[in-house]
Design a protein around this motif. Structure first.
Motif, PDB file in Angstrom:
ATOM      1  N   ILE A 452       0.975  -1.733 -54.309  1.00  0.00           N
ATOM      2  CA  ILE A 452       1.457  -0.674 -53.420  1.00  0.00           C
ATOM      3  C   ILE A 452       1.516  -1.171 -51.980  1.00  0.00           C
ATOM      4  O   ILE A 452       2.446  -0.860 -51.233  1.00  0.00           O
ATOM      5  CB  ILE A 452       0.563   0.581 -53.547  1.00  0.00           C
ATOM      6  N   ALA A 453       0.532  -1.970 -51.580  1.00  0.00           N
ATOM      7  CA  ALA A 453       0.545  -2.560 -50.238  1.00  0.00           C
ATOM      8  C   ALA A 453       1.730  -3.505 -50.075  1.00  0.00           C
ATOM      9  O   ALA A 453       2.393  -3.523 -49.029  1.00  0.00           O
ATOM     10  CB  ALA A 453      -0.770  -3.281 -49.972  1.00  0.00           C
ATOM     11  N   ARG A 454       2.006  -4.312 -51.126  1.00  0.00           N
ATOM     12  CA  ARG A 454       3.137  -5.245 -51.071  1.00  0.00           C
ATOM     13  C   ARG A 454       4.466  -4.503 -51.015  1.00  0.00           C
ATOM     14  O   ARG A 454       5.450  -5.020 -50.479  1.00  0.00           O
ATOM     15  CB  ARG A 454       3.106  -6.194 -52.270  1.00  0.00           C
ATOM     16  N   LEU A 455       4.508  -3.285 -51.572  1.00  0.00           N
ATOM     17  CA  LEU A 455       5.720  -2.472 -51.502  1.00  0.00           C
ATOM     18  C   LEU A 455       5.966  -1.918 -50.104  1.00  0.00           C
ATOM     19  O   LEU A 455       7.014  -1.330 -49.840  1.00  0.00           O
ATOM     20  CB  LEU A 455       5.641  -1.322 -52.511  1.00  0.00           C
ATOM     21  N   GLY A 456       4.990  -2.093 -49.217  1.00  0.00           N
ATOM     22  CA  GLY A 456       5.171  -1.698 -47.821  1.00  0.00           C
ATOM     23  C   GLY A 456       4.506  -0.400 -47.415  1.00  0.00           C
ATOM     24  O   GLY A 456       4.680   0.066 -46.276  1.00  0.00           O
ATOM     25  N   TYR A 457       3.725   0.217 -48.312  1.00  0.00           N
ATOM     26  CA  TYR A 457       3.072   1.479 -47.979  1.00  0.00           C
ATOM     27  C   TYR A 457       1.806   1.231 -47.162  1.00  0.00           C
ATOM     28  O   TYR A 457       1.019   0.330 -47.455  1.00  0.00           O
ATOM     29  CB  TYR A 457       2.731   2.266 -49.247  1.00  0.00           C
ATOM     30  N   ILE A 458       1.623   2.041 -46.167  1.00  0.00           N
ATOM     31  CA  ILE A 458       0.517   1.881 -45.227  1.00  0.00           C
ATOM     32  C   ILE A 458      -0.808   2.304 -45.851  1.00  0.00           C
ATOM     33  O   ILE A 458      -0.862   3.247 -46.654  1.00  0.00           O
ATOM     34  CB  ILE A 458       0.779   2.695 -43.935  1.00  0.00           C
ATOM     35  N   SER A 459      -1.857   1.591 -45.512  1.00  0.00           N
ATOM     36  CA  SER A 459      -3.214   1.986 -45.870  1.00  0.00           C
ATOM     37  C   SER A 459      -3.836   2.693 -44.675  1.00  0.00           C
ATOM     38  O   SER A 459      -3.966   2.105 -43.598  1.00  0.00           O
ATOM     39  CB  SER A 459      -4.050   0.767 -46.263  1.00  0.00           C
ATOM     40  N   MET A 460      -4.246   3.942 -44.858  1.00  0.00           N
ATOM     41  CA  MET A 460      -4.831   4.702 -43.766  1.00  0.00           C
ATOM     42  C   MET A 460      -6.153   4.085 -43.318  1.00  0.00           C
ATOM     43  O   MET A 460      -6.450   4.019 -42.130  1.00  0.00           O
ATOM     44  CB  MET A 460      -5.018   6.162 -44.173  1.00  0.00           C
ATOM     45  N   SER A 461      -6.939   3.618 -44.289  1.00  0.00           N
ATOM     46  CA  SER A 461      -8.226   2.987 -43.961  1.00  0.00           C
ATOM     47  C   SER A 461      -8.034   1.734 -43.124  1.00  0.00           C
ATOM     48  O   SER A 461      -8.708   1.532 -42.102  1.00  0.00           O
ATOM     49  CB  SER A 461      -8.988   2.647 -45.240  1.00  0.00           C
ATOM     50  N   ASP A 462      -7.116   0.877 -43.556  1.00  0.00           N
ATOM     51  CA  ASP A 462      -6.883  -0.379 -42.837  1.00  0.00           C
ATOM     52  C   ASP A 462      -6.390  -0.121 -41.424  1.00  0.00           C
ATOM     53  O   ASP A 462      -6.833  -0.767 -40.469  1.00  0.00           O
ATOM     54  CB  ASP A 462      -5.881  -1.252 -43.594  1.00  0.00           C
ATOM     55  N   TYR A 463      -5.461   0.826 -41.289  1.00  0.00           N
ATOM     56  CA  TYR A 463      -4.915   1.100 -39.963  1.00  0.00           C
ATOM     57  C   TYR A 463      -5.974   1.740 -39.061  1.00  0.00           C
ATOM     58  O   TYR A 463      -6.059   1.418 -37.879  1.00  0.00           O
ATOM     59  CB  TYR A 463      -3.687   2.005 -40.055  1.00  0.00           C
ATOM     60  N   TYR A 464      -6.796   2.624 -39.617  1.00  0.00           N
ATOM     61  CA  TYR A 464      -7.871   3.248 -38.835  1.00  0.00           C
ATOM     62  C   TYR A 464      -8.847   2.198 -38.313  1.00  0.00           C
ATOM     63  O   TYR A 464      -9.216   2.211 -37.134  1.00  0.00           O
ATOM     64  CB  TYR A 464      -8.602   4.276 -39.692  1.00  0.00           C
ATOM     65  N   LEU A 465      -9.256   1.269 -39.178  1.00  0.00           N
ATOM     66  CA  LEU A 465     -10.183   0.219 -38.755  1.00  0.00           C
ATOM     67  C   LEU A 465      -9.547  -0.682 -37.705  1.00  0.00           C
ATOM     68  O   LEU A 465     -10.210  -1.128 -36.768  1.00  0.00           O
ATOM     69  CB  LEU A 465     -10.633  -0.600 -39.966  1.00  0.00           C
ATOM     70  N   LYS A 466      -8.260  -0.957 -37.857  1.00  0.00           N
ATOM     71  CA  LYS A 466      -7.542  -1.780 -36.886  1.00  0.00           C
ATOM     72  C   LYS A 466      -7.499  -1.102 -35.523  1.00  0.00           C
ATOM     73  O   LYS A 466      -7.739  -1.740 -34.488  1.00  0.00           O
ATOM     74  CB  LYS A 466      -6.125  -2.047 -37.394  1.00  0.00           C
ATOM     75  N   VAL A 467      -7.209   0.192 -35.504  1.00  0.00           N
ATOM     76  CA  VAL A 467      -7.145   0.953 -34.256  1.00  0.00           C
ATOM     77  C   VAL A 467      -8.516   1.027 -33.597  1.00  0.00           C
ATOM     78  O   VAL A 467      -8.647   0.904 -32.378  1.00  0.00           O
ATOM     79  CB  VAL A 467      -6.584   2.375 -34.520  1.00  0.00           C
ATOM     80  N   CYS A 468      -9.553   1.236 -34.400  1.00  0.00           N
ATOM     81  CA  CYS A 468     -10.914   1.325 -33.860  1.00  0.00           C
ATOM     82  C   CYS A 468     -11.367   0.016 -33.241  1.00  0.00           C
ATOM     83  O   CYS A 468     -12.096  -0.004 -32.250  1.00  0.00           O
ATOM     84  CB  CYS A 468     -11.887   1.739 -34.961  1.00  0.00           C
ATOM     85  N   GLU A 469     -10.941  -1.112 -33.823  1.00  0.00           N
ATOM     86  CA  GLU A 469     -11.299  -2.417 -33.271  1.00  0.00           C
ATOM     87  C   GLU A 469     -10.693  -2.623 -31.893  1.00  0.00           C
ATOM     88  O   GLU A 469     -11.267  -3.276 -31.027  1.00  0.00           O
ATOM     89  CB  GLU A 469     -10.816  -3.516 -34.215  1.00  0.00           C
ATOM     90  N   ASN A 470      -9.519  -2.050 -31.696  1.00  0.00           N
ATOM     91  CA  ASN A 470      -8.827  -2.196 -30.419  1.00  0.00           C
ATOM     92  C   ASN A 470      -9.245  -1.128 -29.419  1.00  0.00           C
ATOM     93  O   ASN A 470      -8.871  -1.118 -28.305  1.00  0.00           O
ATOM     94  CB  ASN A 470      -7.315  -2.129 -30.632  1.00  0.00           C
TER      95      ASN A 470
END
Length: 470
Positions: A452-470
């Protein structure tokens, strides 16, 4: 398409088109210059910026900036039907006449187009008033010159519709107050604030800063321009129609009076637009504060407090700007309010509805845009667990979409084999007679999280952790 003055002659619906619905007295009132009455106020600031404000508003660079802003915001047209992409040729043809009318005090704004937006409360709506695109440019030009005059006067505890300020700033101030022991909150709800602003009071407050009567008169005309709803004209004897560039500033100018009064009384507070929280150290203090501030709001500002929604409660019981508060080890923390979570899931359901008729690429795009925007706004909240839970639910919905697209059994066989499943698994899933939702759970082994990730669908968990790191 070439647009001429004559081409819009019938489309520009000025006040005179509605004289059969408006009394002569009202028309006269709308045109009266308020300069003399305004300048009688001794508290008015008198300097070049206010004395010659209209000339500053009508500067070429200011008008060009206003046009670009309106164009970038896009939006629907007003009652004359003119759209943003038709604006430039019309202004080229008519700008000199429009500017001269404004300078002479003879410009008549069009009534706004009423649009009703559903609220979260079932059956309730928020009234928007959409000005014509020409009026939006003029309002934007006025706003651009008024902001530098009023910004220095505004409270540091006000965060709505101000340059360099946001909801996150308001929330961080709330956190600071709670961390310092102010854990009881007076939540003030102003009933239909933008629809009930008293024009006379607003003009009085505006005129303390703006001496140029032409500008105040123009603002007054916009307030009194009226509304067109279902083809009928309605007078606007009170209120600031939401939808125009000038409205947020007028709202802040009005509520700055409340801010100054709260500061004078020594209260800790946060205001975003018309949502105000007052922080106190005890329930008794909060109840006393509420009792004392209501008379000021209603008798001095002529606004109505919604007593049913105005509350005194512990900070853990309130919802503010979509967030909820809790305390951990004596410190204030944020979480996403349950009502906000339900609203978010409803929107994702809408985007991932199997019968939507969208292609997969477009659906992915819309989903990514929504998720990123939502997480960027709620990134202050502790929601690692929420994101993981929502991700699992969202991926199941995505699997259900693909299962529906694989309508025929032979298509299902082909796609499942392509996903490298064992033949017995292919046979079992492809011939399943369970519903989409049940089958989507079985598809975990085929459409894995990685696929599903390879199909291009976003992971909410991954994006949340990425935003929090920044």
């Amino acid at each position: 398409m070439k647009v001429t003055k004559d081409g819009f002659k019938d489309r520009q619906l000025h006040m005179e088109n509605y004289l059969q619905m408006v009394s002569a007295e009202q028309k006269e009132y709308a045109e009266v210059s308020v300069y003399q009455r305004i300048t009688e106020n001794n508290s008015i600031i008198t300097d070049f910026w206010t004395d010659s404000l209209m000339e500053l508003i009508l500067r070429k660079d200011n008008l060009n900036k206003a046009y670009k802003k309106v164009k970038s915001n896009k939006g629907k047209g007003g009652i004359d039907g003119m759209q943003v992409d038709e604006l430039l040729p019309y202004l080229k043809e008519n700008q000199s006449e429009i500017i001269q009318k404004i300078r002479d005090g003879k410009y008549k704004p069009n009534p706004v187009r009423r649009v009703e937006i559903p609220k979260e409360e079932k059956g309730k709506v928020r009234n928007l008033g959409i000005p014509t695109v020409v009026d939006r440019v003029i309002q934007q030009a006025v706003t651009q010159e008024l902001i530098p005059l009023f910004e220095p006067q505004f409270s540091g505890n006000s965060y709505g519709f101000r340059p360099g300020r946001s909801q996150h700033g308001a929330l961080k101030t709330c956190k600071r107050n709670v961390d310092e022991g102010y854990v009881y909150v007076v939540s003030i709800d102003l009933e239909k604030f933008f629809d009930t602003v008293n024009h006379s009071k607003l003009i009085e407050v505006v005129s303390r800063t703006i001496k140029d009567g032409r500008v105040v008169s123009l603002i007054h005309k916009y307030l009194n321009a009226g509304v067109i709803q279902n083809g009928f004209f309605e007078k606007t004897e009170e209120g600031v129609p939401q939808g125009g560039p000038l409205s947020p500033l007028c709202g802040n100018i009005m509520l700055n009076e409340l801010d100054k009064e709260l500061e004078r009384r020594g209260h800790r507070f946060v205001r975003y637009a018309d949502d105000t929280l007052i922080f106190c150290k005890s329930r008794k203090s909060a109840e006393r504060t509420l009792e004392n501030i209501i008379p000021y709001i209603e008798k001095e500002l002529f606004l109505k407090v919604n007593r049913g929604k105005t509350t005194v409660s512990h900070v853990s019981k309130i919802k503010y700007l979509g967030y909820a508060f809790y305390r951990n080890k004596g410190k204030c923390r944020f979480r996403v309010h349950p009502k906000t979570v339900r609203k978010m899931k409803d929107r994702i359901r809408e985007i991932t509805r199997k019968s939507k008729g969208w292609g997969n690429d477009y659906r992915r795009q819309k989903l990514t845009e929504y998720v990123r925007g939502w997480i960027n706004y709620y990134k202050l909240a502790d929601m690692k667990g929420l994101m993981a839970e929502t991700d699992e639910w969202l991926r199941r919905r995505i699997r259900a979409i693909y299962w529906k697209q694989w309508k025929k059994v032979k298509t299902r066989y082909r796609n499942l084999r392509a996903l490298k499943l064992e033949e017995w698994q292919v046979h079992q899933i492809a011939n399943s007679r369970k519903g989409y939702w049940r089958t989507a759970q079985m598809l975990n082994v085929a459409l894995t999280n990685k696929i599903i990730a390879r199909l291009g669908y976003i992971s909410m968990s991954d994006y949340y952790l990425k935003v929090c790191e920044n």
